[in-house]
Write a protein that holds these residues in place. Structure first.
Motif, mmCIF file in Angstrom:
data_model
loop_
_atom_site.group_PDB
_atom_site.id
_atom_site.type_symbol
_atom_site.label_atom_id
_atom_site.label_comp_id
_atom_site.label_asym_id
_atom_site.label_seq_id
_atom_site.Cartn_x
_atom_site.Cartn_y
_atom_site.Cartn_z
ATOM 1 N N ALA A 1 44.426 38.371 38.791
ATOM 2 C CA ALA A 1 44.055 37.597 39.894
ATOM 3 C C ALA A 1 45.008 37.399 41.135
ATOM 4 C CB ALA A 1 43.835 36.048 39.360
ATOM 5 N N ALA A 2 46.425 37.149 40.622
ATOM 6 C CA ALA A 2 47.504 37.204 41.719
ATOM 7 C C ALA A 2 47.719 38.201 42.355
ATOM 8 C CB ALA A 2 48.785 36.558 40.824
ATOM 9 N N ALA A 3 47.496 39.516 41.784
ATOM 10 C CA ALA A 3 47.588 41.014 42.549
ATOM 11 C C ALA A 3 46.689 41.151 43.473
ATOM 12 C CB ALA A 3 47.809 41.728 41.379
ATOM 13 N N GLU A 4 45.586 40.936 43.212
ATOM 14 C CA GLU A 4 44.492 41.349 44.077
ATOM 15 C C GLU A 4 44.527 40.285 45.207
ATOM 16 O OE1 GLU A 4 40.825 40.776 41.863
ATOM 17 O OE2 GLU A 4 41.129 42.808 40.784
ATOM 18 N N VAL A 5 44.735 39.190 45.069
ATOM 19 C CA VAL A 5 44.936 38.351 46.281
ATOM 20 C C VAL A 5 45.919 38.756 47.501
ATOM 21 C CG1 VAL A 5 46.912 36.311 45.878
ATOM 22 C CG2 VAL A 5 44.461 35.811 47.052
ATOM 23 N N ILE A 6 47.007 39.524 47.025
ATOM 24 C CA ILE A 6 48.014 40.046 48.164
ATOM 25 C C ILE A 6 47.745 41.460 48.149
ATOM 26 C CG2 ILE A 6 49.677 38.252 47.387
ATOM 27 C CD1 ILE A 6 51.129 40.678 45.860
ATOM 28 N N GLY A 7 46.878 42.232 47.578
ATOM 29 C CA GLY A 7 46.493 43.546 47.926
ATOM 30 C C GLY A 7 47.341 44.600 46.917
ATOM 31 N N ALA A 8 47.902 43.825 45.691
ATOM 32 C CA ALA A 8 48.557 44.824 44.808
ATOM 33 C C ALA A 8 47.467 45.326 43.989
ATOM 34 C CB ALA A 8 49.562 44.289 44.168
ATOM 35 N N ASP A 9 47.823 46.073 42.883
ATOM 36 C CA ASP A 9 46.861 46.685 42.095
ATOM 37 C C ASP A 9 46.780 45.929 41.059
ATOM 38 O OD1 ASP A 9 45.660 48.521 40.140
ATOM 39 O OD2 ASP A 9 47.093 50.175 40.562
ATOM 40 N N GLY A 10 45.573 45.238 40.973
ATOM 41 C CA GLY A 10 45.307 44.237 39.937
ATOM 42 C C GLY A 10 45.021 44.779 38.637
ATOM 43 N N LEU A 11 44.219 45.995 38.674
ATOM 44 C CA LEU A 11 43.903 46.719 37.128
ATOM 45 C C LEU A 11 45.276 47.258 36.514
ATOM 46 C CD1 LEU A 11 42.244 47.930 35.182
ATOM 47 C CD2 LEU A 11 41.930 50.012 36.722
ATOM 48 N N LEU A 12 46.414 47.634 37.315
ATOM 49 C CA LEU A 12 47.803 47.862 36.707
ATOM 50 C C LEU A 12 48.450 46.601 36.178
ATOM 51 C CD1 LEU A 12 50.108 49.834 36.268
ATOM 52 C CD2 LEU A 12 50.703 49.588 38.677
ATOM 53 N N CYS A 13 48.168 45.499 36.962
ATOM 54 C CA CYS A 13 48.866 44.215 36.377
ATOM 55 C C CYS A 13 48.251 43.947 35.088
ATOM 56 C CB CYS A 13 48.737 43.140 37.459
ATOM 57 S SG CYS A 13 49.792 43.353 39.029
ATOM 58 N N ARG A 14 46.959 44.070 35.068
ATOM 59 C CA ARG A 14 46.178 43.488 33.682
ATOM 60 C C ARG A 14 46.518 44.603 32.572
ATOM 61 N NH1 ARG A 14 41.359 41.216 31.525
ATOM 62 N NH2 ARG A 14 40.998 40.603 33.441
ATOM 63 N N ARG B 1 51.024 32.756 48.021
ATOM 64 C CA ARG B 1 49.546 33.044 47.741
ATOM 65 C C ARG B 1 49.639 33.118 46.090
ATOM 66 N NH1 ARG B 1 46.871 37.081 51.686
ATOM 67 N NH2 ARG B 1 45.120 36.235 50.721
ATOM 68 N N ILE B 2 50.542 33.963 45.584
ATOM 69 C CA ILE B 2 50.678 34.066 44.368
ATOM 70 C C ILE B 2 50.648 32.703 43.573
ATOM 71 C CG2 ILE B 2 51.991 35.074 42.272
ATOM 72 C CD1 ILE B 2 52.611 37.477 44.207
ATOM 73 N N GLY B 3 51.401 31.803 44.000
ATOM 74 C CA GLY B 3 51.412 30.406 43.466
ATOM 75 C C GLY B 3 50.326 29.785 43.163
ATOM 76 N N GLN B 4 49.493 29.759 44.597
ATOM 77 C CA GLN B 4 48.241 28.958 44.647
ATOM 78 C C GLN B 4 47.411 29.647 43.873
ATOM 79 O OE1 GLN B 4 47.584 26.401 46.461
ATOM 80 N NE2 GLN B 4 45.427 26.359 45.886
ATOM 81 N N THR B 5 47.131 31.100 43.748
ATOM 82 C CA THR B 5 46.332 31.653 42.894
ATOM 83 C C THR B 5 46.400 31.452 41.596
ATOM 84 O OG1 THR B 5 45.992 33.450 44.794
ATOM 85 C CG2 THR B 5 45.242 33.961 42.386
ATOM 86 N N LEU B 6 47.730 31.459 41.067
ATOM 87 C CA LEU B 6 48.107 31.264 39.733
ATOM 88 C C LEU B 6 47.459 29.858 39.198
ATOM 89 C CD1 LEU B 6 51.516 33.019 39.139
ATOM 90 C CD2 LEU B 6 49.434 33.527 38.167
ATOM 91 N N LYS B 7 47.754 28.884 40.122
ATOM 92 C CA LYS B 7 47.416 27.246 40.013
ATOM 93 C C LYS B 7 45.865 27.170 39.693
ATOM 94 C CE LYS B 7 46.575 24.233 42.831
ATOM 95 N NZ LYS B 7 46.592 23.478 44.115
ATOM 96 N N GLU B 8 45.228 28.188 40.510
ATOM 97 C CA GLU B 8 43.745 27.987 40.501
ATOM 98 C C GLU B 8 43.370 28.699 39.019
ATOM 99 O OE1 GLU B 8 42.336 29.842 43.902
ATOM 100 O OE2 GLU B 8 42.916 28.256 45.190
ATOM 101 N N ALA B 9 43.828 29.732 38.951
ATOM 102 C CA ALA B 9 43.552 30.533 37.593
ATOM 103 C C ALA B 9 43.816 29.659 36.371
ATOM 104 C CB ALA B 9 44.203 31.966 37.445
ATOM 105 N N VAL B 10 45.326 29.161 36.303
ATOM 106 C CA VAL B 10 45.566 28.396 35.121
ATOM 107 C C VAL B 10 44.555 27.312 35.202
ATOM 108 C CG1 VAL B 10 47.214 26.813 34.231
ATOM 109 C CG2 VAL B 10 48.075 29.043 35.242
#
Length: 749
Positions: free
Chosen positions: A543-556, A719-728
């Protein structure tokens, strides 16, 4: 183990020459030369004919075959002359009026017969000298008055004068003796009959005047003239005035012959046709034809080679400018290095091989075989293995190359019918496959390429001269088959590139994320707590990667494997310590530190043994960076104080060996890993303390310089911090206590 020694060990894992060649400027220049050579030699067979060293008037030692369709100029010249010879001579009918000669004769007779001062003998002499000249004088006057007219050429007028004068008629002498005896009434009656006869005969085209003159007697005898003498006079005068009015138009004939020569279809020796057979004497005509086609070694021109070289350099320039502008190669930390550049060259090479192989079955009788070429193989491989936008750039190169390679028109360099089809097929494949996460998506992309290719070929066929049904069906069938063949080839080639170049495609990532993978199955069965932790980290990091345009699948997927090293000593990690004492409580802090930090190194070793691609190994190695194990450092300091000794260690000795995160994905996984563990450690998490903890973790890593070697920006971290908060909050919703709503105090009564 110190951090420097650990980094030295990591550097030694890969031979120095392997690391150096990937960034070597010299290797990059050599690859650029390979690109130019690739483009040049794929253009050469279709633009430069093969040359032969042969001598005039000697036997050829081999069959000389046309490397491309070439015009047989000798045969063409013969065909042109035959076409010109078959043109019928063109004749023009001119508006000649021979009755004008009759009117002049009868006017002269009428006036002269009324003059009594002239004797009969003088009248006869006058008639004999004047009347025969009226014919030529009329012709000369007609030619003179029409000279310069646009519709009558000088050559036609000269032909008219020559032919008409050659067919003049000599009036018998006895007619002149009869003319003085004619009365005015007789002259008037004879004039009317003579003019009518001549007009009637001249109304039809006359090529030979004698044929028309033979009809005069019949028409005059059928007239109103009753006297024999007047009929005879009218007949002779009518014969004299009659002249041909249809003449050979040499200028028009020459124009028709010229058009016939121009419209003659050139005689073409088709590609693959034999120009000179083995043992045949090379005549001057054959020699000139080979020289004109540039097939003689001594007559070869190098302008075409220069043009191909410039074209090849321009192709290379397009690719390199794109790569440099987008930061793909060059710079301090390139995303794509020389290895990727070589892979791009290899993909182009394979694509051109497929195109050239298709041309072997292509001929002038079956040019539509070119639609069968699986050109989209290159664009799909580049999209899946490298970059979608780079695939678009290369598609335009394929369009131009295909327009040249599949062209069979000797008068053209490019056949953009094939280029247009390649363009549509490539783009349809790119936009269908660029988000592929399963192998079946490649088949879907192949089907889309088939459908769009078929429609495009149909459009191209309908825009030109409509071909016959058989040719149309073959063209559409080949276009449809091209897409299916593309899918089969890409599915077969993908594992080769993934294994040979260590490329981690989306398809490979999906395969590695399967719980049936031996490492993940080991993680699940031996360390269920770590497995659950890894899954949670995967959800957060994606979730955090996709919000900044990084490779979300690679992170998962990287999160799934980032703690695989814990399977070596599972009981030493808290998430696996259910219903058991923590062994670190009774261990020396330094030993505990060594066990904890070893899981990153052990994970990399295990991933290497199972041939897990390097991007995933990097995440496992870098997700902790060089962060400090403050818990064990503080414990060691307290022990030293309790023993009354001065500590022989510093905080640096209680850090992970690193390296720091080299990519956004590794940094994100590290943050998510720390956040998940921290939130899980909270007994009564609330939204406020979760948000505070996430901000504290990110700020701590930022202040510690853990993001110095990756390109994360402060805005992205926010943006990563905000997304992590929502995901948590979404993941741990059952555990987080929401603050009670504060009720407003009731007003006092």
């Amino acid at each position: 183990m110190s951090r420097n020694s650990e980094n030295s060990r990591n550097a030694a894992e890969q031979p120095s020459w392997v690391a150096s060649w990937k960034q070597s400027t010299g290797i990059r220049l050599a690859l650029c030369v390979l690109f130019v050579v690739l483009f040049y030699f794929n253009l050469s067979p279709h633009l430069v004919p093969q040359t032969y060293n042969i001598a005039l008037n000697e036997e050829s030692s081999r069959d000389i075959v046309a490397s491309k369709s070439v015009e047989d100029q000798i045969a063409t010249a013969k065909a042109q002359e035959q076409a010109a010879a078959s043109v019928e001579p063109i004749s023009s009918t001119l508006p000649l009026k021979p009755e004008s000669i009759l009117n002049r004769v009868f006017n002269r007779v009428e006036l002269l017969n009324q003059d009594e001062g002239v004797s009969t003998s003088d009248k006869i002499d006058i008639y004999r000298s004047e009347i025969p000249s009226y014919y030529e004088e009329y012709i000369d006057e007609f030619v003179r008055s029409n000279t310069g007219q646009p519709d009558l050429s000088d050559a036609l007028l000269e032909e008219t004068s020559r032919v008409a004068k050659s067919q003049s008629y000599a009036v018998p002498a006895e007619v002149f003796y009869k003319l003085p005896a004619l009365t005015t009434a007789q002259v008037a009656e004879m004039r009317q009959v003579a003019v009518n006869v001549v007009r009637k005969l001249s109304a039809e085209p006359i090529r030979e005047a004698e044929a028309a003159r033979a009809k005069v007697a019949e028409l005059v005898n059928a007239s109103s003239l009753t006297q024999r003498s007047t009929r005879e006079i009218v007949q002779e005068l009518a014969r004299m005035s009659l002249m041909p009015n249809k003449f050979l138009d040499s200028a028009a004939t020459e124009d028709a012959q010229r058009l016939a020569r121009e419209n003659t279809t050139p005689v073409i020796i088709k590609e693959g046709g034999v120009i000179v057979k083995k043992g045949e004497v090379v005549t001057q005509e054959k020699y000139d034809m080979l020289a004109g086609a540039g097939m003689l070694g001594g007559h070869r021109t190098y302008w075409t080679e220069l043009g191909m070289l410039l074209t090849s350099l321009l192709f290379l320039l397009v690719i390199m400018v794109y790569l440099y502008q987008t930061g793909r190669i060059g710079g301090v930390k390139p995303r794509y290095n020389n290895m990727h550049l070589f892979m791009l060259w290899l993909i182009l090479f394979l694509n051109f091989v497929l195109m050239q192989a298709t041309t072997l079955a292509q001929s002038n009788l079956m040019p539509y075989v070119g639609y069968l070429a699986p050109v989209a193989v290159g664009t799909m491989l580049i999209t899946l293995l490298l970059d979608k936008h780079l695939a678009i750039v290369c598609s335009f190169i394929f369009v131009i190359m295909g327009s040249i390679i599949f062209n069979h028109d000797v008068n053209l360099i490019f056949d953009f019918r094939y280029g247009f089809v390649i363009c549509v097929v490539s783009f349809s494949a790119i936009f269908t496959v660029h988000r592929a996460s399963q192998r079946s998506a490649i088949l879907k992309a192949g089907i889309m390429a088939s459908l769009f290719g078929t429609v495009t070929v149909l459009a191209v066929l309908l825009l030109g001269d409509l071909p016959d049904r058989t040719e149309m069906l073959y063209s559409l069938g080949f276009a449809f088959g091209s897409g299916l063949m593309t899918a089969v080839l890409v599915i077969g080639l993908m594992p080769f590139f993934e294994l040979s170049f260590g490329i981690l495609s989306a398809l490979k990532l999906v395969e590695l994320s399967s719980p049936n993978h031996p490492l993940l199955r080991k993680l699940l069965t031996e360390t269920p707590g770590t497995y659950h932790h890894s899954v949670m980290v995967g959800n957060l990091s994606e979730a955090a990667a996709e919000v900044i345009g990084a490779d979300g699948l690679l992170c998962r997927v990287g999160s799934f494997y980032h703690d695989i090293g814990k399977t070596k000593r599972p009981s030493y990690f808290i998430e696996n310590q259910s219903n058991m004492e923590n062994p670190h409580d009774s261990m020396d802090p330094k030993l505990s530190k060594s066990i904890i930090v070893a899981h990153a190194r052990d994970g990399v070793d295990m991933l290497k043994q199972h041939n897990i691609p390097k991007p995933l190994r990097d995440i496992a190695e870098q997700h902790h960076g060089t962060t400090s194990l403050k818990f064990f450092y503080i414990k060691a300091v307290k022990q030293a104080e309790a023993e009354g000794i001065e500590p022989e260690f510093t905080e640096e000795d209680f850090r992970y060996p690193g390296p720091k995160a080299q990519s956004k994905e590794a940094a994100i996984v590290g943050i998510a890993d720390c956040v998940e563990a921290a939130v899980r450690s909270l007994r009564n998490p609330t939204m406020e303390n979760v948000e505070s903890m996430i901000q504290k973790i990110i700020k701590s890593r930022l202040d510690d310089g853990q993001f110095n070697e990756c390109d994360l920006t402060l805005k992205e971290l926010d943006r990563i911090g905000q997304t992590l908060k929502e995901a948590v909050i979404g993941i741990f919703h059952s555990r987080i206590e929401y603050p009670e709503e504060v009720k407003p105090k009731e007003k006092l009564a």
